[in-house]
Scaffold this motif. Structure first.
Motif, PDB file in Angstrom:
ATOM      1  N   PRO A  11      46.552  19.983  34.507  1.00  0.00           N
ATOM      2  CA  PRO A  11      47.295  18.846  35.060  1.00  0.00           C
ATOM      3  C   PRO A  11      46.449  18.078  36.064  1.00  0.00           C
ATOM      4  N   ARG A  12      46.662  16.792  36.113  1.00  0.00           N
ATOM      5  CA  ARG A  12      45.944  15.952  37.077  1.00  0.00           C
ATOM      6  C   ARG A  12      46.674  15.895  38.415  1.00  0.00           C
ATOM      7  N   MET A  13      47.939  16.309  38.429  1.00  0.00           N
ATOM      8  CA  MET A  13      48.717  16.323  39.659  1.00  0.00           C
ATOM      9  C   MET A  13      48.696  17.737  40.223  1.00  0.00           C
ATOM     10  N   THR A  14      48.569  17.851  41.540  1.00  0.00           N
ATOM     11  CA  THR A  14      48.529  19.157  42.180  1.00  0.00           C
ATOM     12  C   THR A  14      49.772  19.374  43.029  1.00  0.00           C
ATOM     13  N   ALA A  15      49.992  20.610  43.415  1.00  0.00           N
ATOM     14  CA  ALA A  15      51.162  20.958  44.229  1.00  0.00           C
ATOM     15  C   ALA A  15      51.116  20.271  45.590  1.00  0.00           C
ATOM     16  N   GLN A  16      49.919  19.866  46.036  1.00  0.00           N
ATOM     17  CA  GLN A  16      49.795  19.203  47.333  1.00  0.00           C
ATOM     18  C   GLN A  16      50.360  17.781  47.299  1.00  0.00           C
ATOM     19  N   GLN A  17      50.583  17.236  46.108  1.00  0.00           N
ATOM     20  CA  GLN A  17      51.108  15.873  45.988  1.00  0.00           C
ATOM     21  C   GLN A  17      52.639  15.918  46.002  1.00  0.00           C
ATOM     22  N   ASN A  68      42.333  22.141  45.202  1.00  0.00           N
ATOM     23  CA  ASN A  68      43.783  21.944  45.118  1.00  0.00           C
ATOM     24  C   ASN A  68      44.383  22.350  43.773  1.00  0.00           C
ATOM     25  N   ILE A  69      43.592  22.347  42.697  1.00  0.00           N
ATOM     26  CA  ILE A  69      44.186  22.567  41.383  1.00  0.00           C
ATOM     27  C   ILE A  69      44.609  24.011  41.131  1.00  0.00           C
ATOM     28  N   GLY A  70      44.059  24.957  41.855  1.00  0.00           N
ATOM     29  CA  GLY A  70      44.392  26.359  41.615  1.00  0.00           C
ATOM     30  C   GLY A  70      45.656  26.856  42.286  1.00  0.00           C
ATOM     31  N   LYS A  71      46.123  26.172  43.318  1.00  0.00           N
ATOM     32  CA  LYS A  71      47.273  26.661  44.089  1.00  0.00           C
ATOM     33  C   LYS A  71      48.516  26.837  43.220  1.00  0.00           C
ATOM     34  N   ASN A  72      48.843  25.831  42.448  1.00  0.00           N
ATOM     35  CA  ASN A  72      50.034  25.904  41.604  1.00  0.00           C
ATOM     36  C   ASN A  72      49.915  27.015  40.564  1.00  0.00           C
TER      37      ASN A  72
END
Length: 170
Positions: free
Chosen positions: A13-19, A102-106
């Motif tokens: 995904p291009r969207m991360t949990a931080q967004q 940021n991409i790994g958090k989710n």
């Protein structure tokens, strides 16, 4: 020690949990405040992650120090694919958003919910790479239990009367 790998046939995904979503609202007392919420796209990403992860979850959640390696293979843009063809390669390192930190958090949170770990605090090492590919987009994952006393990345560790002492440059 446990050590296994698998591939999720999902485009990263291009969207991360931080967004996170934010909306300014006025409370019952007339004072404005910011309401934070999870965006619907993040909820959909998490549902896809959970469905894809469950078949790979260990029978018993891992505890103790665990290392996780992620490889994110994003579909190349038209410009990127043309550049890779010129160089005769099928992938290159991705240097645009989303940020690799940021991409790994989710995904890590979803791995915990799917039963990979007792809690994601047991993850003591994360290695993540992101690429653009002309082939199949995917996410590769490696999970392994780590030695509790490894000496770290900067081994060998000094053990003695001066261990842990700060040394000033000469």
């Amino acid at each position: 020690m446990t050590d296994f790998s698998f591939v999720l046939d999902l485009a990263p995904p291009r969207m991360t949990a931080q967004q996170k979503g934010e909306r300014a609202v006025v409370g019952a007392d007339g004072k404005p405040f910011v309401l934070h919420f999870r965006r619907p796209e993040i909820v959909r990403i998490e549902a896809r992650y959970l469905a894809a992860l469950r078949p790979f979850a260990p029978a018993v959640p891992l505890s103790g120090p665990v290392g996780v390696t992620f490889g994110y293979y994003f579909p190349a843009t038209q410009e990127g694919a043309a550049d890779m063809r010129r160089h005769g390669v099928a992938m290159r390192r991705k240097t645009s958003k989303p940020d690799v930190d940021n991409i790994g958090k989710n995904l890590l949170d979803c791995m915990t919910r799917a039963g990979f770990f007792t809690d994601d605090s047991v993850v003591a090492l994360i290695h993540a790479e992101k690429f653009e590919v002309t082939g199949r987009p995917r996410i590769s994952v490696r999970v392994r239990q780590l030695a509790e006393y490894p000496g770290g990345l900067f081994a060998p560790v000094e053990v003695g009367p001066n261990a842990g002492e700060v040394v000033e440059p000469g």
